[in-house]
Each structure stands twice: as C-alpha cells, then as structure tokens.
Design a protein around this motif. Structure first.
Motif, PDB file in Angstrom:
ATOM      1  N   GLU A 111       0.833  -1.216   0.000  1.00 47.64           N
ATOM      2  CA  GLU A 111       0.000   0.000   0.000  1.00 47.64           C
ATOM      3  C   GLU A 111       0.867   1.266   0.000  1.00 47.64           C
ATOM      4  O   GLU A 111       0.423   2.321  -0.456  1.00 47.64           O
ATOM      5  N   TYR A 126      -0.944  14.104  -6.596  1.00 49.93           N
ATOM      6  CA  TYR A 126      -1.664  13.414  -5.518  1.00 49.93           C
ATOM      7  C   TYR A 126      -3.055  13.013  -5.997  1.00 49.93           C
ATOM      8  O   TYR A 126      -3.556  11.943  -5.682  1.00 49.93           O
ATOM      9  N   ALA A 130      -4.596   9.335  -6.171  1.00 54.36           N
ATOM     10  CA  ALA A 130      -5.847   9.004  -5.489  1.00 54.36           C
ATOM     11  C   ALA A 130      -6.799   8.302  -6.448  1.00 54.36           C
ATOM     12  O   ALA A 130      -7.483   7.343  -6.074  1.00 54.36           O
ATOM     13  N   THR A 133      -5.429   4.642  -7.009  1.00 59.37           N
ATOM     14  CA  THR A 133      -5.457   3.731  -5.865  1.00 59.37           C
ATOM     15  C   THR A 133      -6.799   3.716  -5.152  1.00 59.37           C
ATOM     16  O   THR A 133      -7.029   2.863  -4.294  1.00 59.37           O
ATOM     17  N   VAL A 135      -7.925   5.795  -2.957  1.00 55.73           N
ATOM     18  CA  VAL A 135      -7.919   6.305  -1.581  1.00 55.73           C
ATOM     19  C   VAL A 135      -7.945   7.831  -1.622  1.00 55.73           C
ATOM     20  O   VAL A 135      -7.573   8.437  -2.629  1.00 55.73           O
ATOM     21  N   PRO A 136      -8.394   8.476  -0.532  1.00 56.25           N
ATOM     22  CA  PRO A 136      -8.444   9.942  -0.531  1.00 56.25           C
ATOM     23  C   PRO A 136      -7.050  10.566  -0.631  1.00 56.25           C
ATOM     24  O   PRO A 136      -6.048   9.924  -0.290  1.00 56.25           O
ATOM     25  N   GLY A 138      -5.695  12.749   1.183  1.00 53.40           N
ATOM     26  CA  GLY A 138      -5.033  12.798   2.495  1.00 53.40           C
ATOM     27  C   GLY A 138      -4.310  11.493   2.807  1.00 53.40           C
ATOM     28  O   GLY A 138      -3.207  11.497   3.374  1.00 53.40           O
ATOM     29  N   THR A 139      -4.910  10.392   2.415  1.00 60.49           N
ATOM     30  CA  THR A 139      -4.282   9.087   2.623  1.00 60.49           C
ATOM     31  C   THR A 139      -3.068   8.934   1.715  1.00 60.49           C
ATOM     32  O   THR A 139      -2.046   8.370   2.118  1.00 60.49           O
ATOM     33  N   VAL A 140      -3.183   9.443   0.497  1.00 58.64           N
ATOM     34  CA  VAL A 140      -2.029   9.432  -0.417  1.00 58.64           C
ATOM     35  C   VAL A 140      -0.861  10.143   0.250  1.00 58.64           C
ATOM     36  O   VAL A 140       0.271   9.639   0.269  1.00 58.64           O
ATOM     37  N   SER A 142      -0.257  10.787   3.470  1.00 61.38           N
ATOM     38  CA  SER A 142       0.327  10.152   4.650  1.00 61.38           C
ATOM     39  C   SER A 142       1.070   8.866   4.273  1.00 61.38           C
ATOM     40  O   SER A 142       2.127   8.574   4.835  1.00 61.38           O
ATOM     41  N   ARG A 143       0.542   8.133   3.299  1.00 63.74           N
ATOM     42  CA  ARG A 143       1.245   6.902   2.889  1.00 63.74           C
ATOM     43  C   ARG A 143       2.556   7.225   2.185  1.00 63.74           C
ATOM     44  O   ARG A 143       3.565   6.544   2.368  1.00 63.74           O
ATOM     45  N   ARG A 146       5.019   8.012   4.820  1.00 62.94           N
ATOM     46  CA  ARG A 146       5.508   6.803   5.499  1.00 62.94           C
ATOM     47  C   ARG A 146       6.477   6.040   4.597  1.00 62.94           C
ATOM     48  O   ARG A 146       7.494   5.505   5.068  1.00 62.94           O
TER      49      ARG A 146
END
Ligand SMILES: [Zn+2]
Lengths: 160, 246
Positions: A111, A126, A130, A133, A135-136, A138-140, A142-143, A146
């Motif tokens: 992920e 971004y 999104a 994938t 996903v929102p 914001g998740t893009v 943060s991932r 990481r």
C-alpha cells in the motif's frame, strides 16, 4: 504509432507483483480489460484510468497466486519483513537490479510502495494517485510520507 | 533531534506537498518561511530532495519489454493504423486513440496563432466577451456575430465548467472561442468551419489538440496537462449530437 501508457503500466505492474513475467501478464490482461471498457470510459485521465485497471488486475493476480500474500505483507512493519533470502520475490528483484534502493522499495508494504512509485517514477499528482489507488488525497499524502520515511531509515538517513 | 517547532500544524506534510509541487504560491511561500525557523522541517526538505534525486538517478526505469510492446502493438494499434488522424473517429475509437496512440506530429497548422491568442486572452484576467456558464446564453451570443453556430457542449459532468465565450481572429478569420475551466486551468477552444488537419502537440509550454466536429474545426489550447486536455476532447466528443445537447 505507439502505446504511450504501456511503459507506465508495465512499471506499475512490475513494482506491484515484483516478477517481470507475471507483470507482463498483468499488463496484457489490463490492456484487454481497458479495451473492453472503452465504450464506458467517461473519465478525464486515460493514463490514471489504465493504471487503475492495472492495479486492480495486479491485486487480483496477487490474491490468486499467493493466497493474499500482499495482505500479509501489508500487515507487517518494514523491519519485520522477511529477508531477501526467504522472500523469493524480493530475491528475484534484487538479483535483477542489484540496487539497494530498488530492494528497499520492493520491501515496502504494497500500500505504500504503489503510491511511492506512482509519485516518484510516474510523476503523478496526488489527485491522480488518489484516482489510481482509490484512496483519498489525504491518505495518499500520509502513505507517501511513510514510504519515504521508511526508505530514509533504510539508508541510515534518520529523519531529522 | 527535536521535532517540528510548530507540531500542531501538519508542516511535515506541507513540506512534502511543496516538494511534490502540490502547493499554490501562497502555501509554498508559507513553507519557505517555516523552514527558515524550523530546523526539523528544513532537514526534512533536504531529505526529500536527496531521496527523490537518488530514486530517479539510481533506480532503473524499465518500461515494457520489446516482446510485450510488439505483442501489444500488433494487438491494439495495428487495426487502427488505417484510421489515420483522430478526426472522424467514433467516440469509442477516439477514446482508444487517446489511451493507446500517441498524437501524430503537428503539420501545417496555425498553432502559433492559437497559442498567441490564448496567451493574449489570459492577460490580465481571461478575456471573455460573454461570461456565462450557461450554453443557452453563450451559444446565442455568437448569432449575428459569426456566420456559423459553434457547438457549446455542457461538460460539467466531466469536470469542465463553461466560463464564457469570445470572438477572436486567427489568420484573418473570425473564430468562436469557448472558454472552459478546470482546477484553475483555462482551456480556450477555437471553433471555425473547416477541417482540423493537425491533431495537436505542444508549443511554448501550451498543449494543443485538434479535432473535427460536424464540419467545424475545433482546436483546444491550454496549459492544463496533456492527459487532461485529451480528456477534455473525449468529453466533448462524447456529448450526443441531438438537438439541445450542444
Ligand atoms: Zn517544522
């Protein structure tokens, strides 16, 4: 005449399934699906749309081939991943590329890996990531953070 | 190492977004000010750069193998080769072209004039003679000003908002210009009777696409990314021709 998104599709598939031969199968299947769905396509970004199909195809294939191996990988922390010796896919990638960086990316949870490669190698925004994938944004973000942190740590460049 | 001097704000993610070119000028300026006073975020910024540079320099970027490319080309591209230019494609084939086929090189085309007109119109705000998001306002406005009626499709569903229209002159010919907007990018759509000869390309940083629409030559010029511009063209072509739709 060319197939302008074929390289991007192949790279994403390769990073996802981590096996060149299987990646090409994934791409071929995804291209066929894309052609089948053409008539229903009403989006604004053919590349993102194709990569979205590649991703879904790759995940389906990973699920079929490895009994949801990807899910298992995703549940583990980066440090807890099996070493290359015990991970045939990572070993294969390592043997082919011999790059520490390459192996570190291959060892990222799926992920995180997919988002990192779409950003760094496909130069997607971004918003596009999104779309691919599902996903929102914001998740893009943060991932992606990481993923980069994990790579920095892998090289002993401790985040400040 | 201590963390961000202002941990209650998500500066780390903003620094990252800045690195990825996702911030507008004001936000980017705020990041510049922040990293001046925050060693943590300044360090992070350097690490993002170093990592991206290394990734792009050291990780091989293999695309499709020759075998796969040949197989895919034989399968998908060859039957479409005879279709030539995008002009005249049905919607499905046009989408196929957008996804699978690169744009053909631009031939003799007033691209320079189109880009110049686009740039001119952008100064200072976008030049629009009839500002309206309603095609029922914009379309009649051209009546009596031109000897043809440009199509004015509603593309809101595809994310492109009609902003208005204007008259322009390209190569001594009066043309209709429709202005659509998406995500802060304006798309000028030049329409006049005739045939689009060159599918598109890039000129001075602006992307161009051309297609035909029932006897009209349509050319779109914008600084929006090529894929989005192609999406705009596909959305335009997907609007039914029945009365009232365009
Ligand atoms: Zn800070």
């Amino acid at each position: 005449m060319a197939l302008p998104h074929l390289d991007a599709a192949t790279r994403l598939a390769r990073w996802m399934v981590r096996d060149p031969a299987r990646a090409e199968d994934v791409v071929q299947e995804a291209m066929l699906r894309a052609l089948t769905y053409f008539s229903g396509f009403r989006g604004d970004n053919p590349r993102a749309w194709l990569l979205q199909i590649v991703r879904t195809t790759a995940l389906t294939r990973l699920g079929q081939d490895a009994g949801r191996r990807e899910d298992v990988l995703e549940d583990r922390a980066f440090e807890a991943l099996p070493s290359a010796e015990h991970n045939p896919e990572a070993r294969l990638a390592g043997e082919q590329e011999h790059g520490l960086l390459h192996r570190a990316i291959a060892a990222l949870p799926g992920e995180l890996r997919e988002i990192l490669v779409l950003r760094e190698f496909e130069d997607m925004s971004y918003r596009e990531i999104a779309m691919v994938t599902g996903v929102p944004v914001g998740t893009v973000m943060s991932r992606l953070f990481r993923a980069r942190r994990a790579l920095m740590q892998a090289f002993g460049e401790q985040p400040a | 190492m201590t963390g961000c001097v202002e941990p209650e704000r998500a500066w780390e993610l903003l620094v990252q977004a800045d690195h990825d070119g996702e911030l507008d000028a004001a936000e980017a300026a705020a990041v510049v000010r922040h990293v001046e006073i925050c060693p943590h975020c300044a360090g992070l910024q350097r690490q993002f750069s170093a990592l991206s540079n290394r990734l792009r320099a050291e990780v091989p970027m293999h695309g499709a193998s020759e075998v796969l490319r040949r197989r895919m080309t034989a399968r998908f591209a060859a039957p479409r080769r005879r279709m030539g230019v995008i002009a005249g494609f049905g919607a499905g084939a046009a989408i196929a072209a957008g996804l699978l086929l690169t744009l053909l090189p631009a031939g003799a085309d007033p691209a320079e004039g189109l880009v110049a007109a686009h740039v001119r119109a952008l100064q200072p705000g976008h030049l629009i003679d009839v500002p309206s998001s309603d095609k029922h306002t914009v379309k009649p406005w051209f009546d009596g000003r031109l000897d043809f009626a440009p199509p004015v499709p509603d593309l809101v569903a595809a994310g492109f908002t009609l902003v208005g229209g204007r008259l322009d002159v390209i190569g001594a010919r009066p043309v209709a210009v429709l202005v659509y907007r998406r995500g802060g990018h304006d798309i000028d759509v030049f329409v006049w009777p005739g045939e689009a000869s060159a599918p598109g390309g890039t000129l001075r940083g602006y992307n161009l696409l051309a297609w035909n629409d029932h006897g009209m030559a349509v050319r779109a010029v914008s600084d929006i990314e090529p894929a989005a511009l192609r999406g705009f063209m596909l959305a335009w072509q997907a609007v039914p021709e029945d009365a009232g739709q365009r």
